[in-house]
Design a protein around this motif. Structure first.
Motif, mmCIF file in Angstrom:
data_model
loop_
_atom_site.group_PDB
_atom_site.id
_atom_site.type_symbol
_atom_site.label_atom_id
_atom_site.label_comp_id
_atom_site.label_asym_id
_atom_site.label_seq_id
_atom_site.Cartn_x
_atom_site.Cartn_y
_atom_site.Cartn_z
ATOM 1 N N MET A 1 48.258 37.131 44.114
ATOM 2 C CA MET A 1 47.701 37.683 42.887
ATOM 3 C C MET A 1 48.027 39.177 42.847
ATOM 4 O O MET A 1 47.829 39.884 43.822
ATOM 5 N N SER A 2 48.500 39.632 41.714
ATOM 6 C CA SER A 2 48.864 41.041 41.581
ATOM 7 C C SER A 2 47.622 41.929 41.619
ATOM 8 O O SER A 2 46.505 41.466 41.389
ATOM 9 N N ASN A 3 47.847 43.202 41.915
ATOM 10 C CA ASN A 3 46.737 44.158 41.934
ATOM 11 C C ASN A 3 46.036 44.220 40.580
ATOM 12 O O ASN A 3 44.811 44.310 40.509
ATOM 13 N N ARG A 4 46.824 44.185 39.515
ATOM 14 C CA ARG A 4 46.249 44.254 38.171
ATOM 15 C C ARG A 4 45.389 43.019 37.887
ATOM 16 O O ARG A 4 44.286 43.140 37.360
ATOM 17 N N LEU A 5 45.884 41.858 38.253
ATOM 18 C CA LEU A 5 45.137 40.621 38.032
ATOM 19 C C LEU A 5 43.877 40.595 38.896
ATOM 20 O O LEU A 5 42.811 40.174 38.436
ATOM 21 N N THR A 6 43.980 41.079 40.119
ATOM 22 C CA THR A 6 42.812 41.155 41.002
ATOM 23 C C THR A 6 41.754 42.082 40.414
ATOM 24 O O THR A 6 40.566 41.747 40.396
ATOM 25 N N ALA A 7 42.180 43.229 39.922
ATOM 26 C CA ALA A 7 41.238 44.179 39.315
ATOM 27 C C ALA A 7 40.575 43.576 38.080
ATOM 28 O O ALA A 7 39.362 43.727 37.879
ATOM 29 N N LEU A 8 41.352 42.880 37.261
ATOM 30 C CA LEU A 8 40.774 42.228 36.078
ATOM 31 C C LEU A 8 39.775 41.156 36.495
ATOM 32 O O LEU A 8 38.705 41.030 35.899
ATOM 33 N N SER A 9 40.130 40.397 37.506
ATOM 34 C CA SER A 9 39.246 39.348 38.001
ATOM 35 C C SER A 9 37.912 39.929 38.466
ATOM 36 O O SER A 9 36.845 39.367 38.191
ATOM 37 N N GLU A 10 37.956 41.067 39.140
ATOM 38 C CA GLU A 10 36.725 41.725 39.604
ATOM 39 C C GLU A 10 35.887 42.219 38.430
ATOM 40 O O GLU A 10 34.658 42.098 38.437
ATOM 41 N N ARG A 11 36.533 42.782 37.422
ATOM 42 C CA ARG A 11 35.810 43.255 36.237
ATOM 43 C C ARG A 11 35.144 42.081 35.515
ATOM 44 O O ARG A 11 33.990 42.182 35.081
ATOM 45 N N ILE A 12 35.864 40.977 35.400
ATOM 46 C CA ILE A 12 35.329 39.784 34.746
ATOM 47 C C ILE A 12 34.135 39.248 35.519
ATOM 48 O O ILE A 12 33.115 38.876 34.925
#
Length: 79
Positions: A1-12
């Motif tokens: 999982m990309s850093n951007r996708l990981t960050a979005l996942s955490e925000r969600i």
């Protein structure tokens, strides 16, 4: 999982945002969102942009709600 996708996942996760709400705000199918976060595909940058915009809207709505709740409880305590 990309850093951007990981960050979005955490925000969600912090927002406890449901996939149907994310789909509604992003204009994406729930299946597209599931594939993106399920690691079954490497999502396009445009898909991540839509998800990020939807999460930002939800964060802004949550902040506004919390501001209103904080204001109403503060004004109620002063009365």
């Amino acid at each position: 999982m990309s850093n951007r996708l990981t960050a979005l996942s955490e925000r969600i996760a912090r927002l406890r945002m449901r996939r149907d709400r994310l789909a509604e705000l992003s204009g994406l199918d729930e299946s597209t969102i599931s594939r993106a976060f399920g690691g079954k595909t490497d999502p396009l940058s445009s898909t991540l942009d839509k998800i990020e915009a939807a999460v930002s809207v939800e964060e802004a709505e949550m902040a506004e709600h919390l501001r209103k709740v904080g204001t109403s409880s503060t004004s109620g305590a002063a009365a």
